[in-house]
Design an enzyme around this catalytic site. Structure first.
Site, short mmCIF file in Angstrom:
data_model
loop_
_atom_site.label_atom_id
_atom_site.label_comp_id
_atom_site.label_asym_id
_atom_site.label_seq_id
_atom_site.Cartn_x
_atom_site.Cartn_y
_atom_site.Cartn_z
CE LYS A 22 36.74 47.87 39.28
NZ LYS A 22 38.13 47.97 39.76
CG ASN A 23 39.62 46.99 36.45
OD1 ASN A 23 39.29 47.86 37.25
ND2 ASN A 23 39.80 45.72 36.80
NE ARG A 92 46.35 48.11 45.30
CZ ARG A 92 47.53 48.31 45.87
NH1 ARG A 92 47.59 48.55 47.14
NH2 ARG A 92 48.64 48.23 45.17
CB CYS A 116 43.89 46.16 49.15
SG CYS A 116 43.78 44.97 47.85
NE ARG A 121 46.00 44.78 44.11
CZ ARG A 121 44.85 45.25 43.65
NH1 ARG A 121 43.82 45.38 44.45
NH2 ARG A 121 44.74 45.60 42.39
CG ASP A 304 39.66 41.02 38.65
OD1 ASP A 304 40.27 40.87 39.73
OD2 ASP A 304 39.89 41.97 37.87
NE ARG A 397 36.71 49.96 45.21
CZ ARG A 397 37.66 49.04 45.10
NH1 ARG A 397 37.80 48.11 46.01
NH2 ARG A 397 38.50 49.05 44.10
N1 EPU Z 1 52.97 43.36 41.21
C1 EPU Z 1 54.20 43.59 41.78
N2 EPU Z 1 54.76 44.83 41.65
C2 EPU Z 1 54.15 45.84 40.97
C3 EPU Z 1 52.89 45.60 40.38
C4 EPU Z 1 52.33 44.34 40.52
O1 EPU Z 1 54.77 42.70 42.40
O2 EPU Z 1 54.70 46.93 40.89
C5 EPU Z 1 52.34 42.02 41.35
C6 EPU Z 1 51.05 42.07 42.16
O3 EPU Z 1 51.29 42.03 43.56
C7 EPU Z 1 50.32 40.85 41.65
C8 EPU Z 1 50.73 40.79 40.16
O4 EPU Z 1 51.91 41.60 40.07
O5 EPU Z 1 50.78 39.70 42.30
C9 EPU Z 1 49.72 41.33 39.19
O6 EPU Z 1 49.17 42.55 39.66
P1 EPU Z 1 48.74 43.72 38.69
O7 EPU Z 1 49.69 44.85 38.83
O8 EPU Z 1 48.50 43.19 37.32
O9 EPU Z 1 47.35 44.17 39.32
P2 EPU Z 1 46.76 45.63 39.29
O10 EPU Z 1 47.19 46.30 38.06
O11 EPU Z 1 46.99 46.28 40.60
C10 EPU Z 1 44.59 45.08 37.95
C11 EPU Z 1 43.12 45.22 38.17
C12 EPU Z 1 42.67 44.23 39.24
C13 EPU Z 1 43.00 42.82 38.74
C14 EPU Z 1 44.49 42.72 38.43
C15 EPU Z 1 44.90 41.38 37.84
C16 EPU Z 1 42.73 47.55 37.65
C17 EPU Z 1 42.37 48.92 38.13
N3 EPU Z 1 42.82 46.59 38.58
O12 EPU Z 1 45.20 45.34 39.20
O13 EPU Z 1 41.26 44.37 39.36
O14 EPU Z 1 42.67 41.88 39.73
O15 EPU Z 1 44.88 43.76 37.50
O16 EPU Z 1 44.20 41.14 36.67
O17 EPU Z 1 42.88 47.34 36.47
C18 EPU Z 1 39.19 44.29 40.48
O18 EPU Z 1 38.70 44.91 39.51
O19 EPU Z 1 38.49 43.75 41.37
C19 EPU Z 1 40.63 44.18 40.58
C20 EPU Z 1 41.25 43.88 41.73
#
Ligand code: EPU
Length: 418
Positions: A22-23, A92, A116, A121, A304, A397
């Site tokens: 998915k990701n 998101r 969320c 996030r 995850d 999802r």
């Molecule tokens: N963060 C910030 N500012 C930003 C972006 C991130 O502070 O602008 C922080 C977040 O709050 C968090 C950390 O950085 O503490 C890492 O978050 P990241 O941005 O890597 O998460 P994401 O890109 O929103 C993706 C996956 C998530 C997975 C995380 C961590 C996708 C679509 N989603 O989320 O997947 O948990 O990376 O590996 O790729 C899931 O599939 O269930 C899921 C939540």
């Protein structure tokens, strides 16, 4: 609203095939915005989140079709650039459209994703990087409005590695003027998969998989064919399920090199794991031993799979400390696992799990995607009746046909209308 029913106590046995990730599929579909023409994608899982990104992009003028198992994406007719609140609030990852829309159309209007269940996030790092590349951004009535003539390459340092942030900026940078260097970039395999898709489209990218990614902008790209990598989180969920039920399962199509930290942990709790030509064979031990984990960006233990590993530890011998370092509120499964008799104490971002001989079947409620998976795993070993997992729209999802796959491995599991 559907619910999943499980009568636990059966070891899982047989073979299961892992779906596409998915990701990885989400940013790859978003990347199709970067140029018109037919992109042919294989291995895109049939999931609610995938339907959501298709719905948003269809509203912008893109078309989606299928040819056998291939998804055909054509963004030739892309005109609009708005991702509405009603859809973004359900996913998101819609923020992934911002970079490619700016690169192709020079404008975007995306509903700002809210917090969320697992944490606040924020997307500040995505926005800061796009501003450094010349985009004008402002927030108005809950929407991010972005504009630019042409993005220009820039040095970007991410304060913390962000997966979708790295992906968004990679997609913005491939058509930018000049060179973009991403430092402290995320290293997750999904980033490498997006980079391969972008390279097939003609982009110049180096260093994906390391914390420094260098992108040399090109004037235009062309459509590409791509196969999405297997879902490492789905594979990890089945590996944990095999270990937890004392099962014997061949997991087909997974990539062991994407799960090294998890494989090592499962060995340390007593499971036997062997790499085979097309995946891995996992045998659960007669008695599981406790082990500690700490979630980390890749190649560390993935957040995850934290909830699923915690479910495993509720029935291990001894105590385990589980530390969540990525998201501030990712223990929402704990109170539900406790309703099944688990002994878990939370202290800040740490959980102390004291293993029990067994869990007891109970009605429980899912609150996020991976939490739902952990409750299903708990249900697979619970005794004394039927575990009912409610609100499984979270599960739909992100897991393709999870209960059908568990059923084919011998679990007594089925879906009912609640
Ligand atoms: N963060 C910030 N500012 C930003 C972006 C991130 O502070 O602008 C922080 C977040 O709050 C968090 C950390 O950085 O503490 C890492 O978050 P990241 O941005 O890597 O998460 P994401 O890109 O929103 C993706 C996956 C998530 C997975 C995380 C961590 C996708 C679509 N989603 O989320 O997947 O948990 O990376 O590996 O790729 C899931 O599939 O269930 C899921 C939540």
């Amino acid at each position: 609203m559907d619910k999943i029913m499980i009568e636990g106590g059966r070891p899982l046995q047989g073979r299961v095939r892992i779906s596409g990730a998915k990701n990885a599929a989400l940013p790859i579909i978003a990347a199709c915005i970067l140029c018109g023409g037919e992109h042919r994608l294989q291995g895109v899982p049939r999931l609610k989140d995938i339907r959501t990104i298709q719905e948003i992009m269809s509203g912008m003028g893109s078309t989606f079709g299928t040819d056998g198992a291939e998804l055909i994406v054509d963004t030739t007719g892309l005109r609009a650039s708005e991702a509405p609140y009603e859809l973004v609030r359900t996913m998101r990852a819609s923020i992934l459209l911002l970079g490619p829309l700016l690169a192709r159309l020079g404008r975007a209007k995306i509903s700002l994703p809210g917090g969320c269940a697992i944490g606040a996030r924020p997307v500040n790092l995505h926005l800061k990087a796009l501003a450094a590349m010349g985009a004008e951004l402002h927030l108005d009535h809950g929407y991010i409005h972005a504009r630019v003539q042409r993005l220009r390459g820039a040095p970007i340092f991410f304060d913390t590695p962000t997966v979708t942030g790295t992906e968004n900026i990679m997609m913005a940078a491939v058509l930018a003027q000049g060179r973009t260097v991403l430092k402290n970039a995320a290293r997750e395999p999904e980033i490498g998969d997006l980079a391969s898709m972008l390279r097939s489209m003609g982009a110049q990218i180096e260093g994906d998989g390391s914390d420094t990614i260098v992108i040399e902008g090109v004037p235009e790209l062309s459509p590409a064919d791509h196969r999405v990598i297997p879902d490492r989180i789905e594979a990890g969920t089945f590996m944990i399920a095999a270990a937890m039920t004392g099962g014997d399962v061949h997991i087909e199509g997974m990539r062991p090199d994407h799960l090294s930290a998890v494989i090592q942990k499962l060995r340390s709790v007593g499971a036997e794991l062997e790499t085979e030509s097309d995946g891995m064979h996992v045998r659960g031990p007669a008695s599981l031993q406790a082990a500690d984990i700490r979630t980390m960006p890749f190649p560390g233990f993935p957040t995850d799979l934290q909830a699923q590993f915690m479910a495993l530890m509720t029935v291990a011998r001894g105590s385990s400390i589980i530390k969540e370092t990525i998201f501030e509120n990712r223990f929402i499964h704990v109170s539900e696992l406790k309703r099944m008799g688990a002994d878990i104490e939370i202290n800040g971002n740490q959980a102390l799990v004291r293993g029990r001989d067994t869990l007891l079947a109970a009605p429980v409620m899912a609150t996020d995607l991976r939490a739902s998976a952990s409750l299903i795993l708990a249900g697979l070993v619970a005794h004394g009746g039927t575990t009912e997992v409610r609100r499984i729209y979270h599960l739909d999802r992100g897991y393709e046909a999870l209960e059908t796959k568990f059923h084919s491995l011998g679990a007594r599991i089925w879906r009912e209308k609640a």
